[in-house]
Design a protein around this motif. Structure first.
Motif, short mmCIF file in Angstrom:
data_model
loop_
_atom_site.label_atom_id
_atom_site.label_comp_id
_atom_site.label_asym_id
_atom_site.label_seq_id
_atom_site.Cartn_x
_atom_site.Cartn_y
_atom_site.Cartn_z
N VAL A 138 21.91 14.53 95.04
CA VAL A 138 22.50 15.47 94.08
C VAL A 138 23.61 16.27 94.75
O VAL A 138 24.71 16.40 94.21
N GLY A 139 23.33 16.79 95.94
CA GLY A 139 24.35 17.56 96.66
C GLY A 139 25.58 16.73 96.95
O GLY A 139 26.72 17.16 96.70
N GLY B 228 26.51 13.90 95.48
CA GLY B 228 27.14 13.47 94.23
C GLY B 228 27.98 14.57 93.59
O GLY B 228 29.10 14.32 93.14
N VAL B 229 27.45 15.78 93.55
CA VAL B 229 28.21 16.90 92.98
C VAL B 229 29.44 17.19 93.83
O VAL B 229 30.54 17.38 93.30
N ALA B 230 29.27 17.19 95.15
CA ALA B 230 30.41 17.42 96.04
C ALA B 230 31.46 16.32 95.88
O ALA B 230 32.66 16.60 95.80
N ALA C 19 31.99 14.32 93.25
CA ALA C 19 32.63 14.41 91.94
C ALA C 19 33.64 15.56 91.92
O ALA C 19 34.76 15.41 91.40
N GLY C 20 33.28 16.70 92.48
CA GLY C 20 34.21 17.83 92.56
C GLY C 20 35.43 17.50 93.41
O GLY C 20 36.56 17.86 93.07
N TRP D 23 20.05 8.20 95.29
CA TRP D 23 19.27 8.65 94.14
C TRP D 23 18.31 7.55 93.66
O TRP D 23 17.14 7.79 93.42
N TRP E 11 37.71 15.28 91.40
CA TRP E 11 38.45 16.06 90.40
C TRP E 11 39.61 16.80 91.06
O TRP E 11 40.71 16.84 90.52
N PHE F 102 30.46 9.13 96.24
CA PHE F 102 29.69 9.19 94.99
C PHE F 102 28.79 7.96 94.85
O PHE F 102 27.63 8.07 94.44
#
Length: 160
Positions: A46-47, A49-51, A53-54, A107, A57, A100
């Motif tokens: 999760v950490g 993946g969020v990093a 994706a950010g 996951w 972006w 990612f």
């Protein structure tokens, strides 16, 4: 970021980040491979993946804002982008995408997704070395050559 750029990026990333991983997971299930999802890996996933994706972006928005282009080789930037994540890496979007994919592998506990992530990196590397970089030298000349000497392809360099 324009609405058109958002749509283009969603379509552009849908295949390698959604469709192919879904097919890989589906194939693993059809082959009866037991995926082992470890709780601590899920938290780390999760950490990461969020990093990732950010980071993606950020890369895309800087690419559009400064370069006036898209990540797609069909509509490349009109200006050489050296700001934001491109200050440290020449290929941060690819690094974000592979990160990612690794997060997804963690996951789902999927060795096949991890292999896909590594394969994606190999494809990116081959594309960058044999197509993208020669094209950037032709388009931006000495500016790109100077940039390439000072900024790492996949790992940051000490920029003294």
């Amino acid at each position: 970021m324009t609405a058109g750029n958002v749509v283009l990026n969603l379509v552009y990333y849908a295949t390698p980040v959604v469709a192919v991983p879904w097919l890989v997971l589906h194939l693993e299930a059809r082959l009866g491979l037991n995926l082992v999802s470890v709780p601590v890996l899920r938290v780390l996933a999760v950490g990461l993946g969020v990093a990732a994706a950010g980071f993606q972006w950020w890369c895309i928005s800087v690419f559009q804002r400064i370069g006036k282009g898209t990540p797609s080789p069909l509509w490349p930037p009109r200006r050489l982008v050296r700001a934001g994540p491109y200050h440290w890496l020449r290929n941060p979007m690819n690094l974000g995408e592979v990160s990612f994919l690794v997060a997804m592998a963690m996951w789902f506990g999927s060795p096949a997704l991890l292999a896909y992530a590594l394969g994606a990196w190999f494809v990116f590397h081959t594309f960058v070395v044999y197509y993208e970089e020669p094209g950037l030298v032709r388009r931006f000349g000495r500016d790109y050559e100077d940039y390439r000497r000072g900024v790492g392809r996949w790992l940051p360099r000490d920029r003294k």
